[in-house]
Design a protein around this motif. Structure first.
Motif, short mmCIF file in Angstrom:
data_model
loop_
_atom_site.label_atom_id
_atom_site.label_comp_id
_atom_site.label_asym_id
_atom_site.label_seq_id
_atom_site.Cartn_x
_atom_site.Cartn_y
_atom_site.Cartn_z
N GLU A 39 1.09 -11.20 6.71
CA GLU A 39 0.70 -12.58 6.47
C GLU A 39 1.81 -13.43 5.88
OE1 GLU A 39 -4.00 -11.48 5.56
OE2 GLU A 39 -2.69 -12.22 3.98
N GLU A 40 2.68 -12.83 5.05
CA GLU A 40 3.62 -13.62 4.26
C GLU A 40 5.07 -13.56 4.75
OE1 GLU A 40 1.10 -12.91 0.11
OE2 GLU A 40 3.28 -12.69 0.14
N MET A 41 5.39 -12.68 5.69
CA MET A 41 6.78 -12.54 6.10
C MET A 41 6.92 -12.72 7.61
SD MET A 41 8.26 -9.38 3.81
CE MET A 41 9.89 -9.63 4.55
N THR A 42 8.14 -13.08 8.01
CA THR A 42 8.48 -13.20 9.43
C THR A 42 9.56 -12.17 9.73
OG1 THR A 42 7.98 -15.56 9.39
CG2 THR A 42 9.30 -14.74 11.22
N TYR A 43 9.34 -11.31 10.74
CA TYR A 43 10.27 -10.22 11.02
C TYR A 43 10.14 -9.81 12.48
CZ TYR A 43 5.83 -7.92 10.16
OH TYR A 43 4.50 -7.59 10.16
N PRO A 44 11.18 -9.26 13.06
CA PRO A 44 11.11 -8.80 14.46
C PRO A 44 10.46 -7.42 14.54
CG PRO A 44 13.31 -8.48 13.61
CD PRO A 44 12.54 -9.16 12.52
N GLY A 45 9.73 -7.15 15.61
CA GLY A 45 9.15 -5.83 15.84
C GLY A 45 8.05 -5.51 14.85
N GLN A 46 8.07 -4.26 14.34
CA GLN A 46 7.06 -3.83 13.39
C GLN A 46 7.72 -3.09 12.23
OE1 GLN A 46 4.47 -1.24 15.55
NE2 GLN A 46 5.91 0.46 15.62
N ILE A 47 6.98 -3.00 11.13
CA ILE A 47 7.49 -2.34 9.92
C ILE A 47 6.55 -1.18 9.59
CG2 ILE A 47 7.99 -2.61 7.47
CD1 ILE A 47 8.60 -5.53 8.00
N LYS A 48 7.12 0.00 9.47
CA LYS A 48 6.35 1.19 9.10
C LYS A 48 6.31 1.29 7.57
CE LYS A 48 6.38 6.23 9.46
NZ LYS A 48 7.12 7.41 9.97
N ILE A 49 5.10 1.44 7.02
CA ILE A 49 4.94 1.52 5.57
C ILE A 49 4.47 2.93 5.22
CG2 ILE A 49 3.68 0.62 3.59
CD1 ILE A 49 3.42 -2.00 5.26
N THR A 50 5.26 3.64 4.41
CA THR A 50 4.96 5.01 4.01
C THR A 50 4.77 5.05 2.50
OG1 THR A 50 6.32 5.84 5.83
CG2 THR A 50 5.73 7.40 4.09
N VAL A 51 3.57 5.43 2.06
CA VAL A 51 3.28 5.55 0.63
C VAL A 51 3.32 7.04 0.28
CG1 VAL A 51 1.60 5.14 -1.20
CG2 VAL A 51 1.88 3.46 0.63
N ILE A 52 4.16 7.42 -0.67
CA ILE A 52 4.39 8.82 -1.04
C ILE A 52 3.81 9.05 -2.43
CG2 ILE A 52 6.13 10.60 -1.44
CD1 ILE A 52 7.99 8.99 0.42
N ARG A 53 2.93 10.06 -2.50
CA ARG A 53 2.33 10.44 -3.79
C ARG A 53 2.53 11.94 -3.96
NH1 ARG A 53 -2.57 12.66 -5.42
NH2 ARG A 53 -3.18 12.12 -7.56
N GLU A 54 3.26 12.35 -5.00
CA GLU A 54 3.56 13.75 -5.22
C GLU A 54 3.11 14.18 -6.61
OE1 GLU A 54 7.68 14.28 -4.65
OE2 GLU A 54 7.60 14.22 -2.46
N THR A 55 2.58 15.38 -6.71
CA THR A 55 2.23 15.97 -8.00
C THR A 55 3.18 17.15 -8.25
OG1 THR A 55 -0.08 15.36 -7.72
CG2 THR A 55 0.41 17.02 -9.39
N ARG A 56 3.87 17.13 -9.38
CA ARG A 56 4.85 18.17 -9.67
C ARG A 56 4.46 18.88 -10.97
NH1 ARG A 56 10.71 15.43 -8.24
NH2 ARG A 56 10.07 14.47 -6.28
N ALA A 57 4.58 20.18 -10.96
CA ALA A 57 4.36 20.99 -12.15
C ALA A 57 5.68 21.64 -12.54
CB ALA A 57 3.29 22.06 -11.89
N ILE A 58 6.14 21.40 -13.77
CA ILE A 58 7.46 21.88 -14.21
C ILE A 58 7.27 22.77 -15.44
CG2 ILE A 58 9.74 21.21 -15.04
CD1 ILE A 58 9.37 18.58 -13.54
N ALA A 59 7.88 23.93 -15.43
CA ALA A 59 7.87 24.82 -16.60
C ALA A 59 9.24 25.45 -16.72
CB ALA A 59 6.78 25.89 -16.44
N TYR A 60 9.55 25.94 -17.90
CA TYR A 60 10.87 26.54 -18.16
C TYR A 60 10.69 27.98 -18.66
CZ TYR A 60 12.46 21.72 -17.94
OH TYR A 60 12.72 20.43 -17.54
N ALA A 61 11.43 28.90 -18.06
CA ALA A 61 11.44 30.30 -18.50
C ALA A 61 12.63 30.50 -19.43
CB ALA A 61 11.54 31.23 -17.29
N LYS A 62 12.34 30.94 -20.65
CA LYS A 62 13.40 31.10 -21.65
C LYS A 62 13.59 32.57 -21.99
CE LYS A 62 12.50 26.61 -23.73
NZ LYS A 62 12.20 25.88 -24.97
#
Length: 513
Positions: A490-513
């Motif tokens: 609605e708000e922009m003018t652009y040639p062709g099409q724009i692919k929109i990729t939303v990335i959601r990642e869950t990370r679990a981090i632990a340290y071995a000492k």
């Protein structure tokens, strides 16, 4: 009652007739009914009296409430009457004051009229005295008023000629002094007309590798390494059939440099996996920031510029990673600074201020946040913010004629910028509009809650949006992707099409000492 029952029982037992027994029982019932009626009447009288008492009490209560309400209304009416009386008293007092002022004004008017009449009379007396003096002078000098006037005019002309000659000498001296300044302006304008246009911008960097086997390690299993690298740097990494080369594509040269150095460290170290990539990119960003400050300090020392704000020094360092119209922006600014110093020396102006203005003239191209302002105006505001002198600020803001030039330093900066950049000051909008469109894409995504980073890649044909796993659910991620696509559409003018990729990642981090 018990006696009657006993009698009835006795009569029955004695063998009396059933009629007598029935009569006795009927009499007994009538007596009982009469008692009940009497009791009911007594009870009704008691209830009637109670209801009458209750009604009287309720009437008294209503009467008391009505009297209280009437008293309150009477008090309110009294208050209103008191306020009206006070206002009436105030109005009467104001009316009396107005009458008094009117009277005073009438007295002043009368006095003014009387004074005017006296002035008119005095003016007539003065005119009469003046005529008498003129007549006496004509008798004494044996000249008429016209002849005396003519002689006076001749004397005034002679005196005016003498004064005019003095003024002419002063004007000539001032003209000689101004002629030097005018000549300087003419020379500057003549140099400015010799500039020509040439504009090229770079948006890719090439990273060279020893062999093509490293490409597979950079891509990683199922492309996880290259995705992690693109997410961390915001740069599109193109791995194609080009031998021993990887192309880094992006409009931000600082990001490209961070990606290039990070790739170099990863390839040299040999450990390439997502966690290591993020660690290396974070360290490289800190290294680049420190290098930017060091470059700015070295540049100011080389040019002999002192007492510059630390933030301006950092922005000068950022120029190394910005390309403008086919030139490295830092090299262009250094060249403009030296040209300004040379030209200022030839024209007898302050060379230190000229060199300072030349170095900072494009500072508006490298701010941390870029508002919707031309870079000349933005640079002028930054220079004013960090306490640069007014001559320097005006030279920065006016080198593209966006504000009025107020000193000779301003056209010098404009001319030297044109000489160094090989352009007459007019801007090419193609590359600028492309960069602005990519930035606008990223800013649209940042407006949504939970968005952490946004990167426009594939020359603006793809927008990758990274959201926080704690703030956004999978359903909300889908909703963000849909709403963002509608907003861009609605708000922009652009040639062709724009692919929109939303990335959601869950990370679990632990340290071995």
């Amino acid at each position: 009652m018990e006696y009657i029952s006993i009698i009835i029982t006795a009569l029955v037992s004695l063998g009396l007739g059933f009629g007598i027994a029935t009569f006795i029982l009927k009499q007994q019932s009538q007596n009982k009914a009469s008692g009940i009626v009497a009791e009911a009447r007594l009870e009704a009288e008691v209830i009637k009296k109670d209801k009458i008492v209750e009604a009287k009490e309720e009437i008294l209560q209503l009467k008391s409430n009505h009297e209280s309400w009437a008293n309150e209304k009477a008090k309110e009416i009294q208050k209103v009457e008191n306020r009206i009386a006070q206002k009436e008293s105030a109005l009467n007092q104001r009316f009396e004051e107005l009458k008094k002022k009117q009277k005073e004004l009438q007295q002043q008017t009368d006095q003014f009229t009387e004074h005017t009449l006296r002035l008119d009379k005095r003016e007539k007396d003065l005119e009469k005295a003046h005529r008498q003096q003129v007549e006496q002078l004509e008798v004494i000098s044996n000249l008429s008023a016209a002849e005396a006037k003519e002689q006076l005019i001749e004397a005034i002309k002679s005196e005016a000629k003498s004064d005019a000659m003095a003024y002419v000498d002063e004007i000539l001296e001032e003209a000689k002094a101004n002629a030097t300044l005018e000549a300087k302006k003419i020379v500057i304008e003549t140099i400015q007309r010799t500039a020509t246009e040439n504009a090229i911008e770079n948006a890719v960097s090439v990273f060279h590798i020893e062999n093509d086997e490293i490409k597979g390690r950079i891509i990683g299993r199922e492309g996880r390494n290259i995705r992690a690298l693109e997410a961390a740097t915001g740069i599109e990494i193109i791995v194609d059939d080009t031998p021993e080369a990887i192309i880094l594509s992006g409009f931000d040269p600082v990001r490209r440099e961070i990606a290039r150095l990070s790739l170099h460290k990863l390839v040299t170290d040999g450990r390439i996996h997502p966690a290591r990539i993020e660690e290396v990119v974070a360290k490289t960003k800190k290294q680049i920031e420190q290098e930017i400050i060091d470059i700015g300090k070295r540049t100011t020392i080389d040019l002999g510029i002192h007492n510059m704000h630390q933030e301006l020094i950092r922005m000068v360092g950022r120029m190394k990673y910005r390309s403008s119209y086919g030139q490295n922006l830092l090299q262009h600014s250094r060249e403009v600074a030296n040209l300004c110093a040379t030209m200022a020396a030839e024209l007898g102006l302050n060379t230190k201020l000229a060199k300072r203005a030349g170095l900072l003239h494009d500072i508006g191209k490298v701010p941390d946040n870029e508002p919707e302002l031309p870079h000349a105006l933005l640079g002028m505001k930054l220079a004013e913010k960090y306490k640069e002198k007014p001559e320097v600020c005006n030279a920065i803001g006016s080198h593209h004629d966006e504000v009025e030039m107020t000193t000779l330093l301003a056209p010098i900066v404009q001319v030297c910028d044109a000489i160094s950049g090989a352009r007459p000051g007019a801007r090419r909008e193609v590359a600028e509009s492309y960069i602005n469109r990519l930035k606008e894409l990223e800013n649209h995504a940042l407006d949504f809650p939970g968005v952490v980073k946004t990167y426009a890649i594939q020359a603006g044909r793809e927008l990758r949006v990274i959201v926080g796993a704690e703030q956004v659910t999978d359903e909300q991620a889908n909703q963000i992707s849909y709403e963002l696509s509608k907003k861009i559409q609605e708000e922009m003018t652009y040639p062709g099409q724009i692919k929109i990729t939303v990335i959601r990642e869950t990370r679990a981090i632990a340290y071995a000492k």
